[in-house]
Design an enzyme around this catalytic site. Structure first.
Site, PDB file in Angstrom:
ATOM      1  N   SER A 277       0.881  -1.133  -0.047  1.00 56.51           N
ATOM      2  CA  SER A 277      -0.065   0.118   0.057  1.00 56.51           C
ATOM      3  C   SER A 277       0.879   1.373  -0.013  1.00 56.51           C
ATOM      4  CB  SER A 277      -1.141  -0.151   1.240  1.00 56.51           C
ATOM      5  OG  SER A 277       0.024  -0.077   2.359  1.00 56.51           O
TER       6      SER A 277
ATOM      7  N   ASN B  23      -1.621  -2.798  12.912  1.00 55.98           N
ATOM      8  CA  ASN B  23      -2.926  -2.501  13.120  1.00 55.98           C
ATOM      9  C   ASN B  23      -3.471  -1.285  13.841  1.00 55.98           C
ATOM     10  OD1 ASN B  23      -3.078  -4.873  11.657  1.00 55.98           O
ATOM     11  ND2 ASN B  23      -4.098  -6.139  12.988  1.00 55.98           N
TER      12      ASN B  23
ATOM     13  N   HIS C  71     -39.037  23.731  -9.845  1.00 57.62           N
ATOM     14  CA  HIS C  71     -39.211  22.977 -10.950  1.00 57.62           C
ATOM     15  C   HIS C  71     -38.556  23.676 -12.009  1.00 57.62           C
ATOM     16  CE1 HIS C  71     -42.451  21.009  -9.015  1.00 57.62           C
ATOM     17  NE2 HIS C  71     -42.840  22.210  -8.425  1.00 57.62           N
TER      18      HIS C  71
ATOM     19  N   SER D  30     -13.217  26.724 -27.094  1.00 54.96           N
ATOM     20  CA  SER D  30     -13.291  25.616 -27.631  1.00 54.96           C
ATOM     21  C   SER D  30     -12.122  25.549 -28.807  1.00 54.96           C
ATOM     22  CB  SER D  30     -14.600  25.534 -28.390  1.00 54.96           C
ATOM     23  OG  SER D  30     -14.555  24.913 -29.528  1.00 54.96           O
TER      24      SER D  30
ATOM     25  N   LYS E 266     -16.778  30.313 -28.277  1.00 56.16           N
ATOM     26  CA  LYS E 266     -17.137  29.636 -26.909  1.00 56.16           C
ATOM     27  C   LYS E 266     -16.554  30.085 -25.793  1.00 56.16           C
ATOM     28  CE  LYS E 266     -19.800  26.601 -26.405  1.00 56.16           C
ATOM     29  NZ  LYS E 266     -19.807  25.404 -26.681  1.00 56.16           N
TER      30      LYS E 266
ATOM     31  N   ASN F   2     -16.621  28.443 -22.064  1.00 55.35           N
ATOM     32  CA  ASN F   2     -17.210  27.268 -21.302  1.00 55.35           C
ATOM     33  C   ASN F   2     -16.856  27.316 -19.842  1.00 55.35           C
ATOM     34  OD1 ASN F   2     -18.270  26.451 -23.763  1.00 55.35           O
ATOM     35  ND2 ASN F   2     -16.574  24.966 -24.262  1.00 55.35           N
TER      36      ASN F   2
ATOM     37  N   GLU G 100     -18.265  22.248 -14.464  1.00 56.61           N
ATOM     38  CA  GLU G 100     -18.831  21.115 -15.279  1.00 56.61           C
ATOM     39  C   GLU G 100     -18.094  19.927 -14.413  1.00 56.61           C
ATOM     40  OE1 GLU G 100     -18.881  21.167 -19.459  1.00 56.61           O
ATOM     41  OE2 GLU G 100     -19.180  23.340 -19.129  1.00 56.61           O
TER      42      GLU G 100
HETATM   43  N1  ARG Z   1      -0.933  -1.558   5.037  1.00 56.40           N
HETATM   44  C1  ARG Z   1      -1.820  -1.966   6.079  1.00 56.40           C
HETATM   45  C2  ARG Z   1      -3.038  -0.881   5.955  1.00 56.40           C
HETATM   46  O1  ARG Z   1      -3.084  -0.151   5.371  1.00 56.40           O
HETATM   47  C3  ARG Z   1      -1.270  -1.826   7.448  1.00 56.40           C
HETATM   48  C4  ARG Z   1      -1.967  -2.694   8.443  1.00 56.40           C
HETATM   49  C5  ARG Z   1      -1.151  -3.993   8.274  1.00 56.40           C
HETATM   50  N2  ARG Z   1      -1.485  -5.022   9.152  1.00 56.40           N
HETATM   51  C6  ARG Z   1      -1.355  -6.165   8.858  1.00 56.40           C
HETATM   52  N3  ARG Z   1      -1.664  -7.252   9.800  1.00 56.40           N
HETATM   53  N4  ARG Z   1      -1.338  -6.811   7.534  1.00 56.40           N
HETATM   54  O2  ARG Z   1      -4.009  -1.685   6.258  1.00 56.40           O
END
Ligand code: ARG
Length: 459
Positions: free
Chosen positions: A22, A109, A155, A276, A282, A284, A289
């Site tokens: 990640s 965690n 409306h 444009s 134009k 815009n 948008e």
């Molecule tokens: N990269 C993990 C996340 O974003 C961090 C926690 C990972 N914990 C584990 N037990 N794999 O959630």
């Protein structure tokens, strides 16, 4: 080198490693990760869980790592599994055994649950500043256009007279609530999860309150399972941002309409418009948008978060790694949308005459005509409503307006009418007389702008 090397005999398959990683998303949390680690190490030292000298060594080196990342002297390794692993690995490479002690009584965690909170706290502060600025711009303009008569719509049909200032203040109210929702979410998020460990807390005598205090939290999470498994705060923030995007998108839609030749109520500054490639004439409103379009991806982020969480058994599951991409995308999108939207609004040219001309067509004073019969002539409202309806039909047939319909014609439909009706249906008067709380008379709009500005600047 993998954290779990002891249990494993083989290196991870490179493509699987990429899939599992990640780091591309969570490297943006490097400052927060370091901040959390410094607090944790400080607490470990203070509680006598690790040696004070080692704790200080860890903290000093973490600060150096932060500086090195900032200056570009240290590159975040894209092959690392995540930012937590990278920073701990770097620390250990630099200071050896002391570095290895940092993760005592901690799991990634609870570490990630902390880092995301710290990041969102900072990001939301930035978003709320932008929303405040937007509200201030709206209040300034509402004051400037407190007397600018325009048609109010239901409306998308011309309905009753309002002022442009009143219309703008409606958006100020929405954005004010958006700030409130963000604050609410931040309040619930304001607990430090460190100490939850992997899921079951720890046997070390942690001083969780100290860690929380060092990191500026009001308290600690009460349940270790919930501490690591909760992502409500991501969903809440994404929901608050989604509503802000709804409001920005509706506003954008109106700006798009107002810029069209069909309305021509405003003109955007060239700096915030586009042309444009083929049509030389134009101009815009691309920004608006894009904002309208980007609202969809933010709602997608919210849906991704809710769906990601709904089937997860307690406590941590790797699914939750997906939280960051979604909630950070929501945060980034709102920030990116507000960045051009605010100066675009500030510099728009308001074409008052066109608003006034539109207000003069479409019989938006018909209710006022009926109200005149009620207030001045004592007719029951339902009768007055029907009579006015007949007058409108007559005007349409003759190509007239209520202002230009001769008094004899009025009298033919209802004898109670006299010349006073013309004053009663004057648009400026119709707006001025809408004095009830929350109605668009200019004094109300000015008072609302003042009040909202005070609220916002006191936040
Ligand atoms: N990269 C993990 C996340 O974003 C961090 C926690 C990972 N914990 C584990 N037990 N794999 O959630």
């Amino acid at each position: 080198m993998k954290l779990w090397k002891g249990r494993f005999q083989k290196e991870a398959d490179p493509k699987t490693n990429d899939f599992n990683s990640s780091i591309s998303i969570d490297s943006r949390m490097y400052k927060e990760d370091i901040e959390g680690s410094i607090a944790h190490a400080t607490m470990l030292g203070a509680a006598g869980i690790i040696d004070k000298g080692e704790s200080e060594k860890i903290c000093a080196e973490l600060e150096k790592i932060e500086k090195d990342i900032e200056t570009g002297a240290l590159h975040i390794d894209p092959d690392a599994e995540d930012i937590h692993t990278f920073i701990e690995g770097e620390l250990t490479a630099r200071i050896g055994d002391a570095g290895k002690r940092l993760h005592t009584a901690r799991s990634r965690n609870d570490q990630v649950a902390l880092d995301v909170r710290l990041t969102l706290r900072k990001e939301c502060a930035g978003l709320m500043e932008q929303l405040k600025e937007l509200i201030n711009v709206l209040c300034d303009q509402a004051e400037e256009y407190a007397d600018t008569v325009m048609p109010g719509y239901t409306h998308l049909q011309r309905a009753q007279p309002i002022t442009f200032g009143h219309h703008l203040m409606a958006y100020a109210e929405m954005f004010l609530r958006d700030i409130g929702r963000m604050q609410d979410a931040l309040k619930r998020m304001d607990v430090c999860p460190l100490g939850s460990g992997a899921l079951a807390g720890t046997t070390y005598p942690l001083d969780r309150d100290l860690t929380a205090k060092l990191l500026g939290f009001s308290g600690v999470s009460r349940n270790s399972l919930d501490g690591v498994a909760d992502r409500d705060f991501c969903a809440e923030i994404a929901a608050a941002i989604s509503l802000a995007m709804v409001h920005l998108s509706r506003f954008s839609e109106e700006i798009i309409l107002w810029c069209s030749w069909e309305f021509k109520f405003i003109e955007l500054d060239d700096a915030f418009s586009t042309g444009s490639s083929i049509m030389p004439q134009k101009k815009n409103p691309d920004i608006t948008e894009l904002i309208r379009g980007k609202s969809g991806r933010v709602f997608g982020d919210l849906m991704a978060l809710l769906t990601m969480m709904k089937g997860l058994p307690l406590a941590y599951n790797k699914d939750m790694q997906e939280d960051k991409e979604a909630v950070f995308d929501a945060v980034d999108t709102l920030r990116l949308c507000l960045t051009p939207f605010i100066p675009m609004l500030k510099t728009m040219r308001v074409l008052k005459e066109n608003m006034r001309a539109a207000a003069a067509k479409g019989f938006i004073n018909a209710t006022d005509c009926a109200d005149y019969l009620v207030a001045s002539k004592g007719l029951p409202f339902r009768d007055a409503y029907k009579i006015t309806g007949e007058l409108v039909a007559l005007c349409i047939e003759r190509g007239l307006t209520l202002e230009t319909l001769p008094i004899d014609e009025y009298k033919k439909v209802c004898n109670a009418f006299d010349e006073g009706v013309y004053e009663a249906i004057n648009l400026e008067k119709c707006v001025r007389d809408r004095k009830v709380k929350g109605a668009p008379c200019p004094e109300n709009v000015r008072a609302a702008a003042k009040e909202v500005r005070t609220i916002v600047n006191g936040l």
